[in-house]
Design an enzyme around this catalytic site. Structure first.
Site, mmCIF file in Angstrom:
data_model
loop_
_atom_site.group_PDB
_atom_site.id
_atom_site.type_symbol
_atom_site.label_atom_id
_atom_site.label_comp_id
_atom_site.label_asym_id
_atom_site.label_seq_id
_atom_site.Cartn_x
_atom_site.Cartn_y
_atom_site.Cartn_z
ATOM 1 N N CYS B 173 0.816 -1.337 -0.124
ATOM 2 C CA CYS B 173 0.029 0.088 -0.157
ATOM 3 C C CYS B 173 1.028 1.209 0.380
ATOM 4 O O CYS B 173 0.347 2.383 -0.078
ATOM 5 C CB CYS B 173 -1.040 -0.414 1.060
ATOM 6 S SG CYS B 173 -2.130 -1.616 1.488
ATOM 7 N N HIS B 313 -2.653 7.725 5.610
ATOM 8 C CA HIS B 313 -2.895 6.432 5.314
ATOM 9 C C HIS B 313 -4.616 6.464 5.360
ATOM 10 O O HIS B 313 -4.725 6.264 4.394
ATOM 11 C CB HIS B 313 -1.750 5.937 5.503
ATOM 12 C CG HIS B 313 -2.233 4.763 5.453
ATOM 13 N ND1 HIS B 313 -1.605 4.433 4.192
ATOM 14 C CD2 HIS B 313 -2.191 3.087 5.239
ATOM 15 C CE1 HIS B 313 -1.911 2.974 3.549
ATOM 16 N NE2 HIS B 313 -2.454 2.416 4.069
ATOM 17 N N PRO B 318 -9.862 -0.461 11.170
ATOM 18 C CA PRO B 318 -9.752 0.030 12.893
ATOM 19 C C PRO B 318 -8.624 -0.257 13.407
ATOM 20 O O PRO B 318 -7.565 0.996 14.237
ATOM 21 C CB PRO B 318 -10.728 -0.886 13.606
ATOM 22 C CG PRO B 318 -11.447 -1.838 12.600
ATOM 23 C CD PRO B 318 -10.684 -1.714 11.624
ATOM 24 N N GLU B 324 -2.316 5.063 13.007
ATOM 25 C CA GLU B 324 -1.384 6.275 12.513
ATOM 26 C C GLU B 324 -1.984 7.909 13.525
ATOM 27 O O GLU B 324 -1.051 8.671 13.813
ATOM 28 C CB GLU B 324 -2.357 6.453 11.399
ATOM 29 C CG GLU B 324 -1.627 7.835 10.634
ATOM 30 C CD GLU B 324 -2.357 7.621 8.638
ATOM 31 O OE1 GLU B 324 -2.911 6.455 8.682
ATOM 32 O OE2 GLU B 324 -1.436 8.575 8.539
ATOM 33 N N LYS B 343 -9.100 8.374 1.680
ATOM 34 C CA LYS B 343 -9.404 7.062 1.259
ATOM 35 C C LYS B 343 -11.172 7.074 1.526
ATOM 36 O O LYS B 343 -11.485 6.246 0.720
ATOM 37 C CB LYS B 343 -9.430 6.136 1.785
ATOM 38 C CG LYS B 343 -7.355 6.264 1.170
ATOM 39 C CD LYS B 343 -6.505 5.148 1.951
ATOM 40 C CE LYS B 343 -4.992 4.535 1.034
ATOM 41 N NZ LYS B 343 -4.608 5.278 1.808
ATOM 42 N N HIS B 348 -9.017 2.429 -0.924
ATOM 43 C CA HIS B 348 -8.421 2.519 -0.860
ATOM 44 C C HIS B 348 -7.624 1.497 -2.078
ATOM 45 O O HIS B 348 -7.817 0.779 -3.182
ATOM 46 C CB HIS B 348 -7.541 1.405 0.016
ATOM 47 C CG HIS B 348 -6.532 1.000 0.443
ATOM 48 N ND1 HIS B 348 -5.383 2.039 -0.484
ATOM 49 C CD2 HIS B 348 -5.561 0.586 0.882
ATOM 50 C CE1 HIS B 348 -4.326 1.426 0.402
ATOM 51 N NE2 HIS B 348 -4.569 0.553 1.000
ATOM 52 N N PHE B 408 0.822 -3.994 3.725
ATOM 53 C CA PHE B 408 1.289 -4.957 4.266
ATOM 54 C C PHE B 408 2.905 -5.853 4.173
ATOM 55 O O PHE B 408 2.991 -5.486 2.938
ATOM 56 C CB PHE B 408 0.324 -5.372 3.427
ATOM 57 C CG PHE B 408 -1.002 -6.179 3.257
ATOM 58 C CD1 PHE B 408 -1.601 -5.433 4.867
ATOM 59 C CD2 PHE B 408 -1.796 -6.913 2.918
ATOM 60 C CE1 PHE B 408 -2.564 -5.209 5.108
ATOM 61 C CE2 PHE B 408 -3.220 -7.315 3.391
ATOM 62 C CZ PHE B 408 -4.117 -6.421 4.692
#
Lengths: 393, 421
Positions: B173, B313, B318, B324, B343, B348, B408
């Site tokens: 991502c 981001h 959750p 962040e 987003k 996303h 990820f």
């Protein structure tokens, strides 16, 4: 920007011939080495298989091993070997990482069952059934084994490499650019130590399917890369290859012994390959590196065996005078993203041992001793790359 | 024209954007300022039996006209080409088919999809085995060149005439941000005066939706698609997959000024840090996220107090939004700047997100408008941040924006974009 020298202080190598630098030197530095082959499992496509190995030494947690399939395990293992040889376990927190990756494993049994069951069903009907089957049959963890960036992710998790992490995609070219960028970043002062490489699990039908569609895989009984007729093709070789690169100053300060100096890496991608396009691109790279020709130069060629690329590379090699040329693919097979770093590793190994390799392919000519090593990487479809290695000071 | 480390400053002179909201930079920016959602029910393929049936999708014109649905690499290439065309038109740099610099392509891994598998199995008379498919695929250079990882980059490089080998890369991502970082580094090291960076993703196909769903990463709030993406909100329960592309034309500020180009802003800092904690989760101490944010700010030669806004981001899972927030408080202390998530509107876009969000960050500075985080109905007491809820906000004096991307596999990249000096 002041440029710093970059040296190779660790190599991690796993192939069908064995694992580790010593094992490869033992086999490859003596005449008469023979390739290890499996000509049955993927017939009519021969492959060089992965040797039987335990991954525990480099991937101690079984839980980690379960989260990976063979490709990620092979790469993570080879990365660990490189870190160990460099004596760099204590430096991983600020070590930068670039991996050249292909696609990860799929669940072959699920793919085959679903394709067989639904291929003749009209799309409108097949869609809902496909959704249901994939949702039940796909293992959640396999997605992570499949994601290309998760080889790098696993190297971070298993070995603690956390300076930065990038994954390049694009077959042979990606690997050469990975080595190039990793070295350039060190040379310009972005960090002091980096890990770079790739892995290729040759025993995978999904890869035979992809590369076979382009006629890039050699069909029929095994033959050395120079002797594959017609359109030629590569024989997939299980290969994990990682390098620890370091600024010369950083290596010296910690008392690490450099295996070789990485004098330069240059890459290009000629859009028109045949008819001399690719050979001319490689000539230009050779000039850009200020690389030598003739006696004293050893060449470790990443020749795949794909005929068009081979013709271009032979035209380029013919301009190198009496250099000692070794086509490593005839013994190791072709490991796509792993081949360029593997040949850089073998070059560093030879320079560190003060020797070179005897012929690996019937077309290999020229003799040592060598002072410098040129690694070539002509991709199966696109891409030209060269690396120049010198004896460490 | 040099930064605090003596490197050439890197300017942005062209921006192109494609998202489910629109094809085109200004149309996207208008929609984002208006707080419009681009999320809808998936119409591309049957969604029966799926847990999640919504996404942001970008239809190609021929698909809209009833043509066959294309595979992910084709969609990626088409959106990327459109974004690069738009960015080049704005930058007016180079000749058609001859751009004076390299191409950095942030894109997802691609592979044969089910339509290709079914086609090969049909050709093999109903035999779905790999052995039979391999035989049936013999001579199919079209499949080979479409699904090779280097294929998209090669075709884009040939089309736009970029120099050297194109580099395709993935950091999950964070991919789009990594591509920009690669281009910035190439210019800083003097490899070239200019470069094109792009991020593109077109992964809304059944298997990808199911795989993300199996990781429990997607929201299943299917009834009101436009309200499903709820970053930083109390009832958030996963991200919404989406598609798109953004391209930036980058060049040294000196080069841009010399040719009289309009400078849209500069990429003043790039920071990264990998995480070694878990394959899909951040270390609970937030060290990698915090490290990436701090590295970017330091790379720009700035203090955290110089950052006037953060492009989050903000995926709406959750976990991400909690982490962040932790990172924001650690880096900015008790007075963090406003932060909002594109987003919430676009979804996303995975490999494209970092590039799209950097592009929107530049427009944020240009027009001095903070885009909102929409769908913010119920604040989460654990999110102690000004998320610019629901309505865009006019500001003044905004000079530096931090754009976060966390991937990820633990690959975190942050960029600082700044007003032209």
């Amino acid at each position: 920007m002041t440029r710093q020298d970059v040296v190779i202080t660790g190599i991690g190598l796993v192939s069908s011939l064995g694992e580790g630098a010593d094992a490869h030197w033992e086999v490859l530095s003596r005449p008469g080495a023979q390739p290890v082959l499996d000509e049955g499992a993927f017939a009519p496509y021969p492959v060089h298989p992965l040797p039987a190995m335990s991954f525990d030494a480099q991937i101690p947690k079984k839980g980690d091993q379960r989260q990976m399939e063979p490709w990620q395990r092979l790469g993570t293992y080879a990365a660990g070997l490189a870190i160990d040889q460099a004596g760099a376990r204590g430096l991983v927190a600020d070590m930068h990482l670039i991996v050249a990756a292909g696609g990860g494993e799929r669940d072959i049994a699920v793919d085959e069952a679903v394709a067989t069951a639904l291929c003749d069903t009209p799309p409108a009907e097949a869609g809902p059934i496909l959704n249901e089957r994939l949702a039940t049959d796909l293992r959640p963890t396999l997605f992570l084994a499949q994601l290309s960036n998760l080889l790098a992710g696993n190297i971070s998790i298993v070995h603690g490499v956390t300076g930065s992490s990038r994954t390049f995609m694009g077959e042979e070219q990606a690997a050469a650019d990975a080595v190039r960028i990793a070295a350039q970043r060190l040379a310009e002062g972005r960090g002091s130590i980096a890990l770079v490489g790739g892995a290729y699990a040759s025993q995978r039908w999904d890869l035979v399917l992809l590369y076979g569609a382009g006629g890039a895989c050699w069909r029929g009984p095994f033959a050395p890369v120079s002797a594959r007729g017609g359109a030629g093709g590569f024989v997939g070789g299980a290969l994990g290859a990682f390098l620890v690169l370091e600024t010369a100053g950083h290596a010296a300060a910690r008392g690490a012994r450099p295996l070789a100096r990485l004098a330069g890496v240059a890459t290009d991608a000629a859009h028109r390959r045949a008819g001399g396009g690719s050979a001319a691109a490689a000539r230009a790279l050779h000039e850009r590196l200020g690389a030598p020709s003739g006696a004293g130069l050893g060449v470790l060629s990443g020749m795949t065996g794909v005929a068009e690329a081979r013709a271009e590379e032979e035209a380029f090699l013919a301009t190198l005078g009496g250099a000692a040329v070794r086509r490593t693919g005839s013994l190791l097979g072709h490991g796509v993203e792993a081949t360029f770093p593997a040949n850089v590793a073998l070059g560093a190994l030879a320079l560190s041992r003060g020797g070179f390799y005897p012929a690996m392919d019937p077309a290999d000519a020229g003799e040592g001793p060598v002072e410098r090593v040129l690694v070539t990487g002509f991709g199966q479809w696109r891409g030209e790359a060269l690396a120049l290695l010198e004896r460490a000071a | 024209m040099k930064d605090h480390l003596g490197r050439p400053l890197v300017a942005v002179t062209g921006i192109g954007i494609v998202t489910p909201l629109a094809w085109g930079r200004e149309a996207n920016w208008q929609a984002v300022q208006a707080g419009r959602s681009g999320i809808s029910r998936i119409r591309r393929f049957p969604v029966d039996k799926l847990r999640t049936t919504i996404a942001g999708t970008v239809e190609l014109p021929e698909e809209a006209a009833g043509g066959e649905i294309v595979s992910s690499p084709v969609r990626v290439e088409r959106m990327a080409a459109a974004a690069v065309e738009e960015a080049l038109a704005q930058a007016a740099l180079g000749e058609p088919g001859a751009f004076p610099g390299p191409l950095m392509v942030g894109m997802p891994p691609v592979e044969y999809e089910w339509p290709q598998r079914f086609e090969l199995a049909r050709k093999a008379k109903g035999d779905g085995s790999y052995r039979a498919a391999t035989e049936a695929a013999t001579g199919r250079r079209d499949l080979y060149e479409t699904f090779l990882f280097g294929g998209v980059g090669e075709r884009l490089a040939a089309r736009f005439g970029t120099t050297g080998a194109p580099i395709a890369l993935t950091t999950a991502c964070a991919t789009g941000a990594s591509a920009i970082q690669m281009a910035v580094e190439a210019i800083q090291r003097g490899e070239s005066d200019a470069a094109i960076a792009l991020g593109a993703d077109g992964s809304v196909q059944p298997e990808a939706v199911i795989r993300f769903s199996l990781l429990s990463a997607l929201t299943a709030r299917n009834e009101e698609p436009e309200k499903a993406s709820r970053p930083f909100e109390k009832t958030r329960d996963g991200f919404v997959m989406s598609e798109g592309a953004a391209a930036l034309v980058l060049e040294s500020l000196e080069h841009a000024r010399r040719r009289g180009a309009t400078v849209l802003g500069i990429v003043s800092g790039c920071g990264e840090r990998a995480d070694s904690f878990h394959r899909t989760r951040s270390n609970p101490d937030g060290s990698a996220i915090i490290g990436a944010m701090r590295n970017a700010i330091a790379d720009a030669g700035l203090q955290s107090s110089d950052i006037g806004y953060v492009n989050a981001h903000g995926t709406g899972t959750p976990e991400n939004d909690k982490m962040e927030t932790l990172g924001m408080r650690a880096v900015f202390g008790d007075a963090p700047p406003p932060i909002s998530s594109n987003k919430s509107m676009i979804g996303h876009t995975l490999s494209a997100a970092g590039a799209i969000e950097a592009a929107l960050s530049l427009l944020t500075i240009r027009d001095q408008v903070l885009p909102p985080t929409i769908n913010h109905n119920e604040p989460d007491p654990a999110i102690t941040l000004d998320v610019v809820p629901n309505v865009a906000r006019k500001v003044s004096g905004l000079k530096h924006v931090l754009s976060n991307s966390f991937g990820f596999g633990g690959q975190n990249v942050c960029l600082v974009v700044s007003a032209a000096p």
